[in-house]
Scaffold this active site. Structure first.
Site, mmCIF file in Angstrom:
data_model
loop_
_atom_site.group_PDB
_atom_site.id
_atom_site.type_symbol
_atom_site.label_atom_id
_atom_site.label_comp_id
_atom_site.label_asym_id
_atom_site.label_seq_id
_atom_site.Cartn_x
_atom_site.Cartn_y
_atom_site.Cartn_z
ATOM 1 N N CYS A 1 0.988 -1.027 0.033
ATOM 2 C CA CYS A 1 -0.195 0.052 0.265
ATOM 3 C C CYS A 1 1.425 0.954 -0.252
ATOM 4 O O CYS A 1 1.786 1.301 1.013
ATOM 5 C CB CYS A 1 -0.708 -0.309 1.378
ATOM 6 S SG CYS A 1 -1.421 1.818 1.438
ATOM 7 N N CYS B 1 -0.292 4.206 2.157
ATOM 8 C CA CYS B 1 -0.047 4.031 3.604
ATOM 9 C C CYS B 1 0.877 4.395 4.136
ATOM 10 O O CYS B 1 1.656 4.734 5.359
ATOM 11 C CB CYS B 1 -0.649 2.556 3.779
ATOM 12 S SG CYS B 1 -1.945 1.435 3.617
ATOM 13 N N ASP B 2 2.268 3.909 3.018
ATOM 14 C CA ASP B 2 3.052 3.348 3.440
ATOM 15 C C ASP B 2 4.446 3.732 2.983
ATOM 16 O O ASP B 2 5.669 4.238 3.312
ATOM 17 C CB ASP B 2 4.026 1.940 3.627
ATOM 18 C CG ASP B 2 2.942 1.271 4.002
ATOM 19 O OD1 ASP B 2 2.730 1.526 5.571
ATOM 20 O OD2 ASP B 2 2.887 0.621 4.410
#
Ligand code: NDP
Length: 329
Positions: free
Chosen positions: A153, A156-157
């Site tokens: 992701c 997300c990261d």
């Protein structure tokens, strides 16, 4: 005669053990827990079966910086613990177990947990999520599990790799979108594509091709990911020439698709060719009364914890309205 009475008695005892639930929630990600919070507050006495990974995909991530309400970020497992505690505070019963079979066409709906326990339910909120696909390399699994810089992701990261060089595998819309996203944060993005062309839409491809700091490695596969505690590089091989090279990257993203966990509903609920459950737009309703799909199992576009949570809330409200209008609750 005795045998037949005994059999009837046994059947009666077995049937009398079948628990009836007003609102059953299948799956324990952000969508499931948010549905549980709303359903419990509406006195639907929700019972949740967690599945085999209580907390879902977020329990496998480290920092979550984009869930509203956590100004300093939160770890995935802590966020899921908080959501669980909030759902339980209002009376949700959270049970460990895997729903293995469902008959959603019967009234009430019939559900089997761990192949053995049979339940009936007036409403079912499906929040079974989706699982990211992985390449299958040993070091990929190890570094992913140890939060060492392997992720599925970018949204997300990606932030953790600001100003660094990263690689992303895949050539679909997700990979193209995530490569473009990463290109804005990172110094350089290597896109590892296993064929000589991309599956992504022409517009997405164009965006990738016109981004100067994305380098596409065509006809290439990942041989290994390097690094003990954190990613230190990746070895890729050109499938056509056999040539290998090492990419000096500190982050490794995999975007080769997701599999929605919807197999047990095949034949009963409508789904697209990839298995994502079809819902009536603007709601969480499936084609069956009293059955709602929330979170990633019905969303291949956004796939964020907060969008999943939002749809979980919608699912509980849809269930409550159905129970009220049908006079069940
Ligand atoms: P897709 O299944 O569309 O694409 C997966 C990609 O990964 C393909 O390029 C495939 O290669 C590659 N791949 C698969 N397995 C491997 C492997 N083992 N090693 C290397 N590469 C591999 O998945 P997406 O997640 O990209 O998209 C899912 C759906 O969601 C699609 O319908 C997509 O259109 C949609 N979507 C829409 C978006 C939007 O509209 N904004 C954004 C994101 C997704 P190959 O092509 O060779 O099979």
């Amino acid at each position: 005669m005795f045998l037949s009475v005994n059999f009837t008695l046994q059947k009666f005892i077995m049937q009398s053990k079948i628990e009836h639930i007003t609102c059953l929630i299948i799956g324990s990600g952000p969508a499931g827990y948010t549905a549980a919070i709303y359903a419990a507050r509406a006195d639907l006495k929700p019972i949740m079966y967690t599945g085999l990974t209580p907390g879902g995909q977020l329990t496998e991530t480290t920092e979550v910086d984009n869930f509203p309400g956590y100004p300093n970020g939160v770890t995935g497992p802590k966020l899921m613990d908080d959501l669980k505690a909030q759902a339980e505070r209002f009376g949700t019963q959270v049970r460990f177990g895997l729903v293995t079979k469902a008959d959603l066409l019967s009234k009430p709906k019939r559900i089997w947990v761990d192949e053995t326990i049979e339940l009936t339910a007036d409403t079912v909120i499906i929040s079974t999520g989706a699982s990211a696909k992985w390449i299958g390399l040993e070091n990929e699994t190890r570094l992913r599990m140890n939060a060492g810089g392997v992720s599925a992701c970018a949204v997300c990261d990606g932030f953790f790799f600001k100003g660094q060089d990263v690689a992303i595998v895949g050539a679909g819309d997700t990979a193209a979108e995530e490569a473009t996203y990463l290109s804005k944060l990172c110094k350089k993005v290597y896109m590892i594509v296993r064929r000589g062309e991309m599956r992504a839409s022409k517009a997405m491809q164009q965006r990738v091709l016109s981004t100067p700091n994305i380098e596409i490695l065509w006809d290439s596969e990942t041989v290994d990911i390097l690094g003990k505690d954190a990613v230190e590089g990746a070895i890729v091989r050109n499938i056509k020439t056999g040539e290998t090279k090492t990419l000096n990257v500190t982050g490794f993203f995999v975007a080769i698709g997701h599999t929605p966990n919807t197999g047990i509903f095949k034949g009963q609920l409508d789904m697209d060719e990839q298995g994502y459950l079809t819902i009536i737009p603007g709601s969480t309703k499936t084609k069956l009364d009293g059955v709602y799909a929330v979170g990633d199992c019905s969303d291949k576009t956004y796939r964020q914890a907060v969008t999943a949570a939002g749809s979980g809330c919608m699912g509980a409200l849809d269930a409550e309205r159905y129970l009220n209008s049908s006079g069940i609750h």
